[in-house]
Design an enzyme around this catalytic site. Structure first.
Site, short mmCIF file in Angstrom:
data_model
loop_
_atom_site.label_atom_id
_atom_site.label_comp_id
_atom_site.label_asym_id
_atom_site.label_seq_id
_atom_site.Cartn_x
_atom_site.Cartn_y
_atom_site.Cartn_z
N ARG A 117 30.90 27.07 7.81
CA ARG A 117 30.49 28.04 8.84
C ARG A 117 31.17 27.61 10.11
O ARG A 117 30.93 26.51 10.63
CB ARG A 117 28.97 28.03 9.02
CG ARG A 117 28.56 28.72 10.31
CD ARG A 117 27.10 28.95 10.42
NE ARG A 117 26.69 29.97 9.47
CZ ARG A 117 25.67 30.79 9.66
NH1 ARG A 117 24.98 30.75 10.79
NH2 ARG A 117 25.33 31.67 8.75
N GLN A 147 26.83 36.78 3.07
CA GLN A 147 25.73 37.67 3.46
C GLN A 147 25.86 39.01 2.75
O GLN A 147 24.87 39.62 2.33
CB GLN A 147 25.75 37.87 4.99
CG GLN A 147 24.67 38.78 5.52
CD GLN A 147 23.29 38.15 5.49
OE1 GLN A 147 23.10 37.05 5.96
NE2 GLN A 147 22.31 38.84 4.92
N ASP A 241 21.96 44.09 13.75
CA ASP A 241 22.41 42.70 13.93
C ASP A 241 22.30 42.40 15.42
O ASP A 241 22.09 43.30 16.24
CB ASP A 241 23.86 42.55 13.41
CG ASP A 241 24.29 41.09 13.27
OD1 ASP A 241 23.43 40.19 13.36
OD2 ASP A 241 25.50 40.84 13.07
N ARG A 310 19.95 35.62 -0.31
CA ARG A 310 20.99 34.66 0.07
C ARG A 310 21.03 33.54 -0.96
O ARG A 310 22.08 33.08 -1.38
CB ARG A 310 20.71 34.06 1.47
CG ARG A 310 20.70 35.04 2.63
CD ARG A 310 22.02 35.75 2.82
NE ARG A 310 23.15 34.85 2.93
CZ ARG A 310 23.50 34.14 4.02
NH1 ARG A 310 22.79 34.28 5.13
NH2 ARG A 310 24.55 33.34 4.04
N1 CP Z 1 22.02 35.45 8.19
C1 CP Z 1 22.41 34.21 8.42
O1 CP Z 1 23.59 33.83 8.24
O2 CP Z 1 21.40 33.38 8.78
P1 CP Z 1 21.59 31.90 9.33
O3 CP Z 1 22.37 31.98 10.63
O4 CP Z 1 20.20 31.38 9.51
O5 CP Z 1 22.38 31.12 8.30
#
Ligand code: CP
Length: 348
Positions: A117, A147, A241, A310
């Site tokens: 990430r 996602q 979002d 997820r």
């Molecule tokens: N939706 C999502 O990626 O949640 P997090 O930021 O908690 O990983």
């Protein structure tokens, strides 16, 4: 001492594939992953998940905080019999003492799969460029592909009666986020009618629109880009979002005044969409900005099924990207190594 001949199923190493964006996959390939998700979810409910990640590890690089992505990957690895390593910039040398290429090559020698990430898509692309194991994009400034596996699977689970995925009309309301891009790509790939509803100033760039339109040509889907919130009428799913994310704090005031109140998903907007319309949000949600708590808690909200999926998605991704490397040694080979090490230990 000569190693006995092995009957190990040493499959040829397939061409290395990464999961940086869903656009790199055909509809059929993504459907295979959805099928795997369905089987693994069923197995989990029966507490009978095959240990397909046994003895394996996933290295997870997180440049940003995360609840769902971190917990789902970590739990998926455990459920499948493997192990997950959480690696934040505070813990490893990435970008400081060590460059991405070297970090990627070292981790590739130790873990079976990497997930990252990152703030910048280039970081995860560079990791993949130098990796010799699959790399999964766990969110970057442009995309959030894992996602999407959860989101479309959730849509499949909650299909309105008599409808197929390609019959759905999905509207994303708000900013051109990484979720918005990924959602427009996957929904148009699967032949859905997709609408991006948001203010001109924060609408998606032409390159995203071009990709969505190309997908529609192949899939028979449709794509609409509009500022008009009346376009929610008749939609099967409304998606929200955040109105700003990490790195956009300087724009916060402008963004909030541009999006609020027109692009907030309220109960009134849900009612305008229609009585069967469902609400989705990748979470975390701010219930005083992009949506209301009333909508989040309403029976038409599927946000917690979406969050649970997820985990379903991560189980499938771990299996999908590593199962071809499973090597089952023969009993003879195991015995050979046991004896050799045991004999050595006796000499200590
Ligand atoms: N939706 C999502 O990626 O949640 P997090 O930021 O908690 O990983």
């Amino acid at each position: 001492m000569k190693l006995p001949s092995s009957t190990a199923t040493n499959l040829e190493k397939p061409q290395l594939k990464h999961f940086l964006k869903t656009q790199d996959y055909t509809k059929e390939e993504l459907t295979e992953i959805f099928d795997l998700m369905a089987m693994l979810k069923e197995a989990r409910k029966a507490n009978a998940v095959p240990q397909l990640f046994k003895g394996k590890s996933i290295g997870m690089i997180f440049e940003q905080p995360s609840t769902r992505t971190r917990v789902s990957f970590e739990t998926a690895a455990t459920i499948l019999g493997g192990h997950a390593l959480f690696l934040s910039p505070k813990d490893i040398h990435l970008g400081g003492k060590e460059n991405i290429a070297d970090t990627s090559r070292v981790l590739s020698r130790m873990v079976d799969i990497m997930m990252a990430r990152v703030d910048d898509h280039k970081t995860v692309a560079d990791l993949a460029k130098h990796a010799t194991v699959p790399v999964i994009n766990g969110l970057c400034d442009w995309l959030h592909p894992t996602q999407m596996m959860a989101d479309v699977f959730t849509m499949m689970e909650h299909l309105p009666e008599g409808k197929e995925l390609s019959d759905l009309t999905v509207a994303f309301v708000g900013d051109a986020t990484n979720v918005a891009s990924s959602l427009m790509f996957i929904c148009t790939k699967f032949g859905m009618n997709y609408k991006h509803i948001g203010p001109k100033k924060y609408q998606p760039p032409q390159s995203w629109v071009d990709t969505a339109l190309e997908n529609c040509k192949l899939s028979g889907g449709s794509f609409t880009l509009t500022e008009d919130t009346e376009e929610v009428k008749g939609c099967d799913v409304l998606v929200a979002d955040s109105f700003y994310w990490f790195g956009q704090e300087d724009e916060k005031e402008d963004r909030l005044s541009t999006f609020i109140p027109k692009y907030v998903i309220t109960q009134e907007m849900m009612d305008k969409a229609g009585p069967e319309c469902q609400f989705m949000h990748c979470l975390p949600a701010n219930d005083s900005r992009e949506c209301t708590r009333e909508v989040m808690e309403s029976p038409r909200s599927v946000i917690f099924d979406e969050a649970e999926n997820r985990l379903t998605a991560q189980m499938a991704l771990l299996v999908y990207f590593t199962h071809k490397d499973i090597v089952i040694p023969s009993e003879e080979t195991v015995k050979f190594h046991e004896d050799k090490i045991e004999n050595f230990l006796k000499t200590l």
